[in-house]
Design a protein around this motif. Structure first.
Motif, PDB file in Angstrom:
ATOM      1  N   TYR A 128      -1.721  -8.065   4.669  1.00  0.00           N
ATOM      2  CA  TYR A 128      -1.216  -7.043   5.144  1.00  0.00           C
ATOM      3  C   TYR A 128      -0.988  -6.005   6.507  1.00  0.00           C
ATOM      4  N   ASN A 164       7.464  -5.073   5.630  1.00  0.00           N
ATOM      5  CA  ASN A 164       6.733  -4.650   3.740  1.00  0.00           C
ATOM      6  C   ASN A 164       7.615  -4.843   2.602  1.00  0.00           C
ATOM      7  N   TYR A 202       1.808   1.026   1.178  1.00  0.00           N
ATOM      8  CA  TYR A 202       1.657   0.226   1.762  1.00  0.00           C
ATOM      9  C   TYR A 202       2.056   0.273   3.387  1.00  0.00           C
TER      10      TYR A 202
END
Length: 440
Positions: A130, A146, A358
């Motif tokens: 990430y 994402n 995220y």
């Protein structure tokens, strides 16, 4: 960006996307093949009870997230990321060689150790997964990136579980499983060589190798930034919610619906595809921006469709008990299709919920410690997944059935959404502004 799939044709994203997808795929092929063998051939592997082993083995995979996430976050902040990925892929090949020996020699100890080591592999890769994206994507591309990563991960997990279950059921399962996991591991390494350079954000950092003190430091660092902390709690709740439901899909199909493995696979497939659709759909709905309004809309859908799914499953269960000659597929009516639709929309809602969170972590965490924030998130995710198992066992011990477990989880999800809005009013303001924007 109107078409998120455009990223799949770009060097800065495509090799990374396929590398992480193959890693998730291989994890699940190996883990599912092993658990399938434990479930059906326990006597030839050990004197322990098969049900106990099937419960303990996934714990071995999760354990490294507690032990090594803090160290993995430091490594990803200190060293160049594409090199870390290649080293992790080489480690995966070595682990799969070790696991192959375990399969061929029917050594449960070797296979259990290999499963633990694959957990280490995933732990090392997690912070890179990430923190890589903000280095190579523009801020208006992060939602698309994402979304694609989440879609790829869930589809890879699904396909890995289906293939692993099939391989584990074969007569020559040891040979075919070994060849498969080795080929996938080598393919992942080959793809990783094309991942572009990702300079270290803090190369001068001195690594603290004590996992306990570093974990405490990571958690304190995130706690000091409540926006990040609340986002991590929200992400971890998603994994609690998902783990609670997915862990019961096999028992739901067999005991509640009186179905077969095909029905379990259908539920799992529809949910996974739903998450993928919701994840990619975030790009269109957010128009490339960080859109926290989708989090609350996703949470609403998760509760709504989980509740309806639970009620529909309970209704089917009652009808099957009232008419012993009927089966799930001869029952007729719309209940079965309504249940499948609920599962799909539940997955879509989950995708809408998780992707903006995220993106928030990536945008608001400082680049110098971005990977350590992701590491703290991974630690919390693992903790919440363990808690989900305890939550289910507690309710089962109180006499709650599987449909009722799903309904209770849907209700708790509403409380979590309210908690998020109270702790960070930005979530509520964002959904209000998003709905106003749609009306305008």
């Amino acid at each position: 960006m109107s078409n998120p799939f455009h990223l799949l044709h770009q060097q800065r994203f495509s090799p990374f996307f396929w590398t992480q997808g193959l890693g998730a795929f291989n994890d699940n092929v190996f883990k599912t093949a092993l658990i399938t063998q434990v479930a059906f051939n326990t006597a030839s592997l050990t004197t322990l009870d098969g049900a106990t082993l099937a419960t303990l083995l996934p714990g071995l995979f999760i354990l490294p997230f507690f032990l090594f996430s803090a160290s993995a976050g430091q490594l990803a902040d200190k060293y160049e990321k594409s090199k870390i990925v290649r080293l992790v892929k080489i480690l995966e090949i070595c682990i799969m060689l070790f696991a192959s020996i375990g399969f061929l020699s029917r050594s449960l100890c070797m296979l259990a150790l290999a499963l633990f080591l694959m957990g280490v592999h995933s732990t090392l890769f997690g912070p890179v997964k990430y923190s890589y994206l903000p280095q190579h994507l523009q801020p208006n591309e992060l939602t698309a990136g994402n979304g694609l990563v989440e879609m790829g991960s869930f589809v890879a997990i699904l396909l890995g579980q289906v293939l692993g279950a099939w391989l584990g059921s074969l007569e020559q399962h040891a040979l075919f499983t070994s060849v498969c996991v080795l080929l996938v591991a080598m393919s992942g390494y080959h793809l990783s060589r094309r991942i572009p350079l990702s300079p270290a954000p803090e190369p001068s950092m001195v690594i603290n190798w004590n996992p306990i003190t570093e974990t405490i430091r990571n958690v304190r660092m995130v706690w000091a930034q409540q926006t990040l902390w609340v986002a991590i709690v929200a992400i971890s709740w998603f994994w609690f919610f998902g783990a609670t439901l997915l862990a019961q899909f096999p028992n739901l199909a067999k005991q509640v619906l009186q179905g077969s493995e095909r029905d379990f696979i259908s539920l799992l497939s529809i949910f996974s595809v739903g998450v993928g659709i919701g994840s990619v759909w975030c790009e269109k709905l957010s128009k490339g921006k960080q859109e926290l309004g989708l989090v609350m809309l996703g949470a609403l859908g998760m509760s709504l469709f989980a509740w309806d799914f639970a009620n529909t499953a309970a209704s089917i269960q009652q009808q099957l008990h009232a008419h012993p000659g009927l089966t799930l597929h001869t029952l007729g009516g719309l209940a079965y299709w309504r249940m499948l639709l609920d599962v799909g929309l539940l997955g879509v809602s989950g995708g809408l919920y998780i992707v903006p969170l995220y993106v928030l972590l990536q945008i608001r965490a400082q680049p110098a410690y971005q990977s350590r924030v992701i590491a703290a998130n991974n630690i919390m995710n693992a903790l919440f997944m363990v808690l989900s198992a305890g939550f289910s066992l507690l309710l089962f011990g109180m006499g709650v059935g599987i449909p009722q477990l799903f309904a209770i989880t849907a209700a708790v999800n509403v409380l979590v959404a309210l908690y998020l809005c109270m702790r960070q009013p930005e979530y509520w303001h964002s959904v209000r502004d998003y709905i106003s924007g749609l009306r305008g």
